[in-house]
Design an enzyme around this catalytic site. Sequence first.
Site, PDB file in Angstrom:
ATOM      1  N   ARG A 219      36.845  35.010  36.664  1.00 13.21           N
ATOM      2  CA  ARG A 219      36.605  35.015  38.476  1.00 13.21           C
ATOM      3  C   ARG A 219      34.954  35.563  38.611  1.00 13.21           C
ATOM      4  O   ARG A 219      34.557  34.850  39.404  1.00 13.21           O
ATOM      5  CB  ARG A 219      37.713  35.942  39.009  1.00 13.21           C
ATOM      6  CG  ARG A 219      39.032  35.255  38.879  1.00 13.21           C
ATOM      7  CD  ARG A 219      40.158  35.959  39.127  1.00 13.21           C
ATOM      8  NE  ARG A 219      40.064  36.749  40.505  1.00 13.21           N
ATOM      9  CZ  ARG A 219      40.610  37.677  41.094  1.00 13.21           C
ATOM     10  NH1 ARG A 219      41.239  38.300  40.281  1.00 13.21           N
ATOM     11  NH2 ARG A 219      40.527  38.235  42.249  1.00 13.21           N
TER      12      ARG A 219
ATOM     13  N   ARG B  40      33.716  29.649  49.505  1.00  9.54           N
ATOM     14  CA  ARG B  40      33.545  29.974  48.257  1.00  9.54           C
ATOM     15  C   ARG B  40      32.611  29.117  47.323  1.00  9.54           C
ATOM     16  O   ARG B  40      32.182  29.323  46.607  1.00  9.54           O
ATOM     17  CB  ARG B  40      34.934  30.070  47.364  1.00  9.54           C
ATOM     18  CG  ARG B  40      35.355  31.430  47.067  1.00  9.54           C
ATOM     19  CD  ARG B  40      36.667  31.271  46.610  1.00  9.54           C
ATOM     20  NE  ARG B  40      36.957  32.536  45.787  1.00  9.54           N
ATOM     21  CZ  ARG B  40      38.023  33.529  45.993  1.00  9.54           C
ATOM     22  NH1 ARG B  40      38.369  33.472  47.202  1.00  9.54           N
ATOM     23  NH2 ARG B  40      38.006  34.402  45.387  1.00  9.54           N
TER      24      ARG B  40
ATOM     25  N   LYS C 107      36.752  42.784  50.342  1.00 16.03           N
ATOM     26  CA  LYS C 107      36.755  41.751  51.499  1.00 16.03           C
ATOM     27  C   LYS C 107      37.917  41.686  52.432  1.00 16.03           C
ATOM     28  O   LYS C 107      38.075  41.993  53.613  1.00 16.03           O
ATOM     29  CB  LYS C 107      36.402  40.302  50.880  1.00 16.03           C
ATOM     30  CG  LYS C 107      35.251  40.187  50.188  1.00 16.03           C
ATOM     31  CD  LYS C 107      35.028  38.621  50.206  1.00 16.03           C
ATOM     32  CE  LYS C 107      36.125  38.010  49.252  1.00 16.03           C
ATOM     33  NZ  LYS C 107      36.378  38.629  47.710  1.00 16.03           N
TER      34      LYS C 107
ATOM     35  N   ARG D 251      48.152  42.174  40.305  1.00 15.62           N
ATOM     36  CA  ARG D 251      48.211  40.817  40.242  1.00 15.62           C
ATOM     37  C   ARG D 251      47.803  40.091  39.094  1.00 15.62           C
ATOM     38  O   ARG D 251      47.056  40.520  38.512  1.00 15.62           O
ATOM     39  CB  ARG D 251      46.766  40.579  41.137  1.00 15.62           C
ATOM     40  CG  ARG D 251      47.440  40.247  42.847  1.00 15.62           C
ATOM     41  CD  ARG D 251      46.257  39.961  43.812  1.00 15.62           C
ATOM     42  NE  ARG D 251      45.174  38.896  43.267  1.00 15.62           N
ATOM     43  CZ  ARG D 251      43.896  38.519  44.114  1.00 15.62           C
ATOM     44  NH1 ARG D 251      43.960  39.242  45.196  1.00 15.62           N
ATOM     45  NH2 ARG D 251      43.211  37.884  43.485  1.00 15.62           N
TER      46      ARG D 251
ATOM     47  N   ARG E  84      43.732  47.774  41.250  1.00 13.51           N
ATOM     48  CA  ARG E  84      44.395  46.966  42.549  1.00 13.51           C
ATOM     49  C   ARG E  84      45.804  47.059  42.059  1.00 13.51           C
ATOM     50  O   ARG E  84      46.296  46.619  41.080  1.00 13.51           O
ATOM     51  CB  ARG E  84      43.842  45.745  42.677  1.00 13.51           C
ATOM     52  CG  ARG E  84      44.426  45.056  43.964  1.00 13.51           C
ATOM     53  CD  ARG E  84      43.722  44.195  44.792  1.00 13.51           C
ATOM     54  NE  ARG E  84      42.985  43.036  43.811  1.00 13.51           N
ATOM     55  CZ  ARG E  84      42.057  42.264  44.354  1.00 13.51           C
ATOM     56  NH1 ARG E  84      41.396  42.463  45.233  1.00 13.51           N
ATOM     57  NH2 ARG E  84      41.494  41.578  43.392  1.00 13.51           N
TER      58      ARG E  84
END
Length: 215
Positions: free
Chosen positions: A170, A87, A13, A159, A126
């Site tokens: 998540r 969300r 996203k 992260r 990531r």
Amino acid sequence: MRIVILGAPGVGKGTQGDRLAERCGIPKFATGDILREAVRNDTPLGREAKRYMDEGELVPDAVVLDLVRDALGSPSAHGFILDGFPRTVTQAEGLQALLAEHGIELNAVLYLDAPEQELIRRVAGRRVCVACGAVYNVSLDPSAAGEVCEQCGGRLETREDDEAGTVRNRLRVYRESTAPLLQWYANSPTPFYELEAVGSVDDVYRRLLTVVDCS
Ligand code: AMP
């Protein structure tokens, strides 16, 4: 253009939203980025949000809605892209009410979809620059495996909430709280587009431009 990009953690996203925002000359607001900045600056918002973010849980709707209201300012003046918000159905209703106050509506909701195994692989790869926030992905692009940011020389880190255990939570939170939004938007008058988010960043971006383009 007023656009919402929906999808699970790691689906792209942020990456796609940045590209589209630049092409369209409109701002992108990512609630996750705004919250992480508040955490870094140790503000009252940051201190409250951190408890939830560290666990991979959602920050309460009322907190996030206030933050979006501030970020958007007067949304009628400009277009925008929202990434990571809404969300929950409550947040989507709040957004609709906020836009209705200004007499405007969303132009499009883009849903990016990819298999869960691919999401886990992307999140694991990531890396984020601690200085400027630039995002790299060593799973998609092994040449991004350096330890410093190509743009500013800052250090690259994983992260905290990308750690495997938190990611599983998540994804569960996404399935339980966010996935119901797909049906909610599909039933709403807002144009809703489902896009396959597999392949390269360029492949996905090309698909995205076939359904929404501001140029
Ligand atoms: P993201 O960068 O979008 O993956 O968001 C990172 C974390 O910030 C999430 O796991 C949540 O804890 C929090 N967060 C971001 N956006 C929202 C939102 N719209 N509602 C609730 N929590 C959010």
